[in-house]
Design a protein around this motif. Sequence first.
Motif, PDB file in Angstrom:
ATOM      1  N   GLY A  31       3.116   6.839  -6.442  1.00  0.00           N
ATOM      2  CA  GLY A  31       2.205   7.882  -6.915  1.00  0.00           C
ATOM      3  C   GLY A  31       2.815   9.264  -6.786  1.00  0.00           C
ATOM      4  N   TYR A  54       0.833  -1.211   0.000  1.00  0.00           N
ATOM      5  CA  TYR A  54       0.000   0.000   0.000  1.00  0.00           C
ATOM      6  C   TYR A  54       0.865   1.259   0.000  1.00  0.00           C
ATOM      7  CZ  TYR A  54      -3.165   3.598   1.838  1.00  0.00           C
ATOM      8  OH  TYR A  54      -3.872   4.760   2.028  1.00  0.00           O
ATOM      9  N   LYS A  83       2.852   1.789  -3.254  1.00  0.00           N
ATOM     10  CA  LYS A  83       2.004   2.396  -4.280  1.00  0.00           C
ATOM     11  C   LYS A  83       1.859   3.893  -4.061  1.00  0.00           C
ATOM     12  CE  LYS A  83      -0.832  -1.691  -5.328  1.00  0.00           C
ATOM     13  NZ  LYS A  83      -2.208  -2.267  -5.238  1.00  0.00           N
ATOM     14  N   ARG A  84       1.679   4.285  -2.807  1.00  0.00           N
ATOM     15  CA  ARG A  84       1.539   5.715  -2.485  1.00  0.00           C
ATOM     16  C   ARG A  84       2.816   6.485  -2.835  1.00  0.00           C
ATOM     17  NH1 ARG A  84      -3.369   8.071  -0.180  1.00  0.00           N
ATOM     18  NH2 ARG A  84      -4.776   6.375  -0.713  1.00  0.00           N
TER      19      ARG A  84
END
Length: 425
Positions: free
Chosen positions: A224, A217, A220-221
């Motif tokens: 981003g 998680y 991915k952040r």
Amino acid sequence: MAVLIAIFSYLVNRFLSAKSFLIILLAVGFGMRIVWIMMEKTPPASDFGVMYRSALKAVRGDFTFLHSPYYSSWVYQLGFTYYEALLLNLFGNQLFMLKLFNVFFSMGTTVLIYLIARKGLNECSARVAALLYTLYIPNVLYCSVLTNQYISTFMFILGIYFLIGKGLSEKYIWLWIGLALGMGNMMRPLGSFFLLGMGVFVFIYMILPFRKKESIYYIKRLAGVLLVYIIFQQLISFGFLQTGLSVKPLSNQEPYWKFTLGLNAHSNGTWNAEDQRYVNQFKVGQARNQAEKTLVQERLKDRKGVIRLFGNKFKAFWGKPDAGPYWAFRGLKQPILQLSLVIYERLMYIVSCLLIIGNVLLMKKENKLLPLLCIFAAGYAAVHLVIEIQTRYRFDILPVLFLLAGYGVYGFKQYIQDKLINRLN
């Protein structure tokens, strides 16, 4: 100075509510800075003068400056040049307005420092850090200098606020962090440094130890943030090229130049005319890059000399007086006032450094903001061992330093209280 800081810290924490403190701090901060830019008519000089005159030309529709040697090498300076052009177009050729926006961004950074420390540390540390940043004299003096450091610093600290104040798990916060760092990098090319520092922090404190669902998680952040940062840079560069606002991509056309200067032992890692004359023999591009790369490689061969240079540079960069009085009084003849401000800066800077050292010694492991700040401070120190140094470059990391100093005051306060309680018991 240490006594004054202790007294002010006690007063603002003992007798003022959070709202009252911010109102008084902003009033004092804005007042000092506005009085300064009204009294001292610092003329644009050096790189700041080049960008200001180019902004004036851009407002008139004259973009011949794009082909000058300055912008051929330092294309990334166009971001700040067009920022100034926008303000000049809105308010006319008013130096005061450009300087006034320095004031806005300076005090905006102060508020962010307070909010970050309040969220990541405590109210006492937040007030002390914001107070130190507001009263540190170079932060006032540079307001009359057309430096790109106010707006870039605000954007970089805004990115830290999003990370600490909101948290990486907040919806779309990765987008805002990437945009803040990207905008800051448009004004001053330090975005990659702050991005890397955040990446190291997230990796150590959020991704490790690896827990499949949670770690993926945060990966991915973080991805981003990186993606938004890169896409933003590319879109702006593409837009400038397509509209004729630039003739080259917004990148550093001399990637080895800062290292060439930084590894020159004769100049102690500062700008020098000898290196400038040498590289000017070569055309900007592959030929000059190769010449600079060769110089860097040659200078790295003397390992003992390089280690000695690093020590000398560290002492010079972190130990010499800030260049704020030099830049602010450039072209003005007020030697007594300039000397007085240098002495004031020295006293406050030395005390703040002592607070930072104490902070590191008293650091509590459970606090995550402090390691992030230490990553930035240590990384910034390491980078400036190998690139060109000027004491003006300390400006970009000052919010981090004063956040550490603010917690230093709180740490000493707690340490003294604990000692007194132990003695009484």
